[in-house]
Design a protein around this motif. Structure first.
Motif, PDB file in Angstrom:
ATOM      1  N   MET A  69       0.522  -0.881  -0.255  1.00 35.41           N
ATOM      2  CA  MET A  69       0.098  -0.115   0.160  1.00 35.41           C
ATOM      3  C   MET A  69       0.894   1.340   0.120  1.00 35.41           C
ATOM      4  O   MET A  69       0.346   2.011  -0.453  1.00 35.41           O
ATOM      5  N   VAL A  97      -2.460  -5.906  -7.749  1.00 34.88           N
ATOM      6  CA  VAL A  97      -3.561  -6.525  -8.098  1.00 34.88           C
ATOM      7  C   VAL A  97      -3.558  -7.595  -7.291  1.00 34.88           C
ATOM      8  O   VAL A  97      -4.452  -7.606  -6.605  1.00 34.88           O
ATOM      9  N   ARG A 100      -2.813  -7.647  -3.663  1.00 35.18           N
ATOM     10  CA  ARG A 100      -3.870  -7.600  -2.930  1.00 35.18           C
ATOM     11  C   ARG A 100      -5.079  -9.042  -2.764  1.00 35.18           C
ATOM     12  O   ARG A 100      -5.628  -8.082  -2.279  1.00 35.18           O
ATOM     13  N   ALA A 101      -5.067  -8.929  -3.909  1.00 34.70           N
ATOM     14  CA  ALA A 101      -6.115 -10.293  -3.856  1.00 34.70           C
ATOM     15  C   ALA A 101      -6.068 -11.347  -2.547  1.00 34.70           C
ATOM     16  O   ALA A 101      -6.748 -11.770  -2.141  1.00 34.70           O
ATOM     17  N   PHE A 113     -17.930   1.056   1.091  1.00 35.41           N
ATOM     18  CA  PHE A 113     -18.202   2.162   0.673  1.00 35.41           C
ATOM     19  C   PHE A 113     -19.426   3.065   0.127  1.00 35.41           C
ATOM     20  O   PHE A 113     -20.514   2.309   0.901  1.00 35.41           O
ATOM     21  N   TYR A 123     -18.031  -6.308  -4.227  1.00 36.82           N
ATOM     22  CA  TYR A 123     -17.378  -5.463  -4.222  1.00 36.82           C
ATOM     23  C   TYR A 123     -15.794  -6.581  -5.073  1.00 36.82           C
ATOM     24  O   TYR A 123     -15.748  -6.578  -6.244  1.00 36.82           O
ATOM     25  N   ILE A 127     -14.635  -7.393  -8.998  1.00 38.58           N
ATOM     26  CA  ILE A 127     -13.792  -7.177  -9.796  1.00 38.58           C
ATOM     27  C   ILE A 127     -12.686  -7.892  -9.770  1.00 38.58           C
ATOM     28  O   ILE A 127     -11.643  -8.103 -11.095  1.00 38.58           O
ATOM     29  N   HIS A 128     -12.150  -8.959  -9.179  1.00 40.11           N
ATOM     30  CA  HIS A 128     -11.721 -10.381  -9.496  1.00 40.11           C
ATOM     31  C   HIS A 128     -12.027 -11.706 -10.274  1.00 40.11           C
ATOM     32  O   HIS A 128     -11.347 -12.901 -10.099  1.00 40.11           O
TER      33      HIS A 128
ATOM     34  N   SER B 301     -10.613   0.115  -1.677  1.00 44.58           N
ATOM     35  CA  SER B 301     -10.484  -0.281  -3.306  1.00 44.58           C
ATOM     36  C   SER B 301      -9.669  -1.071  -3.692  1.00 44.58           C
ATOM     37  O   SER B 301      -8.991  -1.592  -3.898  1.00 44.58           O
ATOM     38  N   ALA B 302      -7.906   0.157  -2.959  1.00 40.35           N
ATOM     39  CA  ALA B 302      -7.191  -0.810  -3.787  1.00 40.35           C
ATOM     40  C   ALA B 302      -6.418  -1.506  -2.459  1.00 40.35           C
ATOM     41  O   ALA B 302      -6.046  -2.825  -3.508  1.00 40.35           O
ATOM     42  N   GLY B 305      -7.468  -4.730  -4.285  1.00 35.74           N
ATOM     43  CA  GLY B 305      -7.193  -5.454  -5.603  1.00 35.74           C
ATOM     44  C   GLY B 305      -7.320  -4.586  -6.661  1.00 35.74           C
ATOM     45  O   GLY B 305      -7.267  -5.174  -7.342  1.00 35.74           O
ATOM     46  N   ALA B 306      -8.343  -3.760  -6.707  1.00 34.73           N
ATOM     47  CA  ALA B 306      -8.852  -2.981  -7.562  1.00 34.73           C
ATOM     48  C   ALA B 306      -8.122  -1.637  -7.791  1.00 34.73           C
ATOM     49  O   ALA B 306      -7.111  -1.479  -7.235  1.00 34.73           O
ATOM     50  N   THR B 307      -7.934  -1.842  -8.980  1.00 34.33           N
ATOM     51  CA  THR B 307      -7.286  -0.786 -10.487  1.00 34.33           C
ATOM     52  C   THR B 307      -7.049   0.431 -10.140  1.00 34.33           C
ATOM     53  O   THR B 307      -8.915   0.937 -10.037  1.00 34.33           O
ATOM     54  N   GLU B 310     -10.785   0.682 -11.767  1.00 34.11           N
ATOM     55  CA  GLU B 310     -12.017   0.351 -11.076  1.00 34.11           C
ATOM     56  C   GLU B 310     -12.087   1.360  -9.948  1.00 34.11           C
ATOM     57  O   GLU B 310     -13.671   1.069  -9.720  1.00 34.11           O
ATOM     58  N   THR B 311     -11.505   1.720  -9.074  1.00 28.90           N
ATOM     59  CA  THR B 311     -11.637   2.569  -8.095  1.00 28.90           C
ATOM     60  C   THR B 311     -12.870   4.191  -8.425  1.00 28.90           C
ATOM     61  O   THR B 311     -13.727   3.420  -7.661  1.00 28.90           O
TER      62      THR B 311
END
Lengths: 268, 415
Positions: A69, A97, A100-101, A113, A123, A127-128, B301-302, B305-307, B310-311
């Motif tokens: 981060m 990416v 972080r997943a 959010f 969310y 995205i994954h 969001s980061a 694992g969002a780019t 995407e965020t």
């Protein structure tokens, strides 16, 4: 290469516990200012490791190195290595990416959010590409919320905004959100500092349950919390790792005078 | 006496300054004499407040009296009192009376500070009322003139008639002696140009806002953002002749090459340039609302694992959407009310067409042409301008209210 493999095999044979993370000679700089000095630290799989120390000692910096981060901070630079399952996460070939997943994070202040409870949890999986149809999402949302101990409280209002929950619920929602991606490690940056004692107790119990499936690293200012939830404790001071060992040993029989002073409250 | 007004303003100003310094002096003198007697006495207010207090007492009575005198003068006052000199004497004597009354009250315990505070809050209240009453006055005059127009031309003809030729003949036997006031083609022209402008301004403005707030380095931002905002500061007249003399001929030639018939005054040229003009309205406001989304949401969001994109798409834009929508609506009302660009580049002929390459006209252009030059203000021709203005006012008012409502209803409460 062979050495590392042998080493890993060796470790797996010798104990059930395996090092998930291994930091070697880790130096971190913010511009010219050095924040971490030669950190060597192994974080064991399926254990809770707590990082303690006075403010500005570098424990949060270390935590933020573990999922990169710190990358968003332009002036931050990292030397040395951090290996996750034997692979250096600061290698050029590493996809941040994907990293972080695998490594989820829960922040100091709950940060759901401004979406519905359902969408907050869905969310990450979305995205994954973990969701092919609606039923997949429903299942992931339900299991994640159950693991985070929030399902009973919110199952009838999944469409309600996540920001409308109480502070403790929001934090558990953030934990559910992190779990939903199915990570291997969860990093927690003072996850209870904005919560009342009851919500804190619930989260601590949750952390204890979560370590069955996840490796957990937690930064905390509360010594009691570190003693209650963690198996390993690392004490930092002025950017250096002063002492690292089993939590029981650190709190009952610290080897270092500084550690002793800090945990008995004689420090600062 | 022709200069009485100038003289009275000058005299009142002198009186005010005198009053202030007199008040200050008296306060200092009082303070000295009282503290000399005993150290127990504490002077409540600074001398400056006493001065201001005296000055206010000097100004208000003379102002009130002067306004009253001016309003009563034509009808109610006897001859000797209605003269200019009488007014001047009244003004000055009221000021002096107020001055003497106020300076008598200067004392150690007198709370001049609080009185001045009250007076200034009243001044500020009055200032804000000026804006409110002006708006009210404009609306009332619009409504009355519009009603006069509709007593001569029916509402349905105005709103639904297709033919616009607002010429009133001087003699009954002239051609087109009746005039016709079907405003549909004008509204259509306004909508067409506004639509073109928004098609340009919304995507470009939004993308530049996103780039500025999320991708740009601080260094780029510090010089690019003010530059973008300069666009909003260029006088619209300049945009107008840019549209008429540069864009329109260029488009005509370009159309000729492609075999398109593009008239030299076209909705496209006006709309394009207007769109460019409006970009900063969209981008600046949107930039602000995107920036207002807390950093913790970006981090959250980061960390999942969002780019970056995407965020932005899934977290930042939904969170900032109300603000973005309202910025678009405000920009739209700005586009509808814009005059200079369309006067120069869009044309005067009221064509009812959806073809952006033809000349169309807008509400603002028609108001302008109806009122420019010497006019008599009782013919439907000039009154039509008020009706058009009224419709324009309602339209932009509606858009602004809608924008405010959206902002208030969906505003994300970040703590």
């Amino acid at each position: 290469m062979i050495n590392t493999l042998l080493e890993e095999n060796h470790m797996q044979e010798n104990s059930i516990l395996r090092a998930k993370y291994a930091a070697k000679n880790l130096d971190v700089y913010y511009a010219d200012k050095q924040a971490l000095f030669g950190i060597n630290l192994d974080i064991m799989e399926n254990q809770v490791t707590s990082l303690i120390g006075p403010s500005g000692c570098g424990k949060s910096t270390l935590l933020r190195c573990l999922n990169r981060m710190n990358d968003v901070i332009d002036i931050c630079s990292v030397k040395g290595s951090i290996r996750l399952d034997g692979q250096d996460i600061y290698d050029d070939g590493i996809d941040v990416v994907e990293l972080r997943a695998r490594v989820g994070m829960v922040f100091q202040k709950p940060n759901p959010f401004p979406k519905s409870i359902y969408d907050n949890v869905a969310y990450g999986p979305k995205i994954h590409g973990m969701i092919d149809q609606k039923s997949d999402a429903d299942e992931i949302v339900e299991t994640s919320l159950k693991k985070a101990g929030l399902w009973q409280e919110v199952k009838d209002r999944l469409a309600a905004p996540g920001t409308g929950l109480s502070g403790g619920q929001q934090q558990r929602l953030c934990i559910a959100r992190a779990i939903a991606v199915n990570p291997e490690v969860i990093l927690m940056d003072e996850p209870c500092s904005a919560l009342d004692p009851i919500a804190t107790a619930i989260i601590e119990q949750l952390i204890d349950e979560l370590k069955q499936k996840f490796t957990i690293v937690i930064v905390t200012h509360s010594m009691q919390q570190a003693a209650r939830v963690s198996q390993k404790t690392a004490f930092f001071h002025l950017g250096s790792l002063v002492e690292f060992g089993d939590t029981d040993q650190i709190f009952t029989n610290p080897q270092n005078q500084q550690t002793q002073d800090y945990i008995t409250g004689r420090y600062g | 006496m022709p200069y009485t007004t100038t003289i009275s303003i000058f005299v009142s100003l002198c009186l005010l300054v005198t009053a202030y310094f007199w008040g200050v002096k008296r306060a200092i003198a009082t303070k000295r004499s009282q503290t000399a007697l005993s150290t127990q006495v504490k002077f409540h207010s600074l001398p400056g407040f006493h001065g201001a207090y005296v000055a206010i007492w000097c100004a208000i009575p003379s102002l009130v009296l002067f306004v009253a005198w001016q309003t009563l003068r034509p009808n109610f006052l006897p001859q000797w009192l209605a003269q200019d000199m009488a007014g001047l004497v009244l003004l000055i004597s009221a000021g002096i009376l107020g001055l003497f009354f106020a300076q008598k009250r200067i004392a150690s315990r007198f709370k001049a500070r609080h009185k001045v505070e009250t007076a200034f809050s009243l001044v500020m209240l009055l200032s804000s009322l000026v804006a409110v009453f002006t708006t009210f006055g404009v609306v009332v005059s619009l409504v009355f003139e519009t009603m006069r127009f509709f007593s001569k031309v029916s509402v349905s003809e105005f709103l639904f008639g297709l033919h616009w030729s607002p010429q009133i003949a001087l003699r009954a036997d002239q051609v087109a002696s009746s005039g016709s006031f079907g405003a549909v083609s004008i509204f259509a022209g306004t909508l067409l140009i506004t639509a073109i402008a928004m098609l340009i301004a919304v995507p470009i403005g939004l993308f530049s806002a996103i780039y500025m707030s999320e991708y740009a380095t601080p260094k780029f931002r510090t010089w690019a953002k003010p530059l973008l905002e300069i666009l909003a500061g260029i006088p619209t007249v300049v945009y107008g002749f840019f549209a008429a003399l540069t864009i329109a001929p260029f488009m005509r030639n370009w159309g000729f090459e492609l075999g398109l018939e593009i008239s030299s005054e076209s909705a496209m040229a006006a709309g394009l340039v207007m769109g460019v003009m409006i970009i900063p309205f969209v981008s600046s406001l949107s930039d602000d609302v995107i920036n207002a989304v807390p950093q913790t949401l970006r981090d959250g969001s980061a960390a999942l694992g969002a780019t970056k994109s995407e965020t932005i798409r899934l977290v930042l834009l939904p969170a900032a959407l109300p603000g973005i929508v309202s910025s678009v609506l405000l920009a739209t009302s700005r586009a509808i009310g814009e005059t200079m660009i369309v006067v120069m580049a869009a044309g005067l002929a009221a064509n009812l067409t959806a073809n952006p390459f033809q000349a169309v006209t807008t509400v603002t252009v028609q108001i302008l042409t109806l009122l420019v030059g010497d006019q008599e203000f009782d013919s439907p021709k000039t009154l039509a301008a008020f009706a058009l203005g009224f419709v324009l006012f309602l339209l932009t008012l509606g858009l602004n209210i809608l924008a405010l409502k959206i902002v208030n209803k969906y505003r994300e409460k970040y703590d």
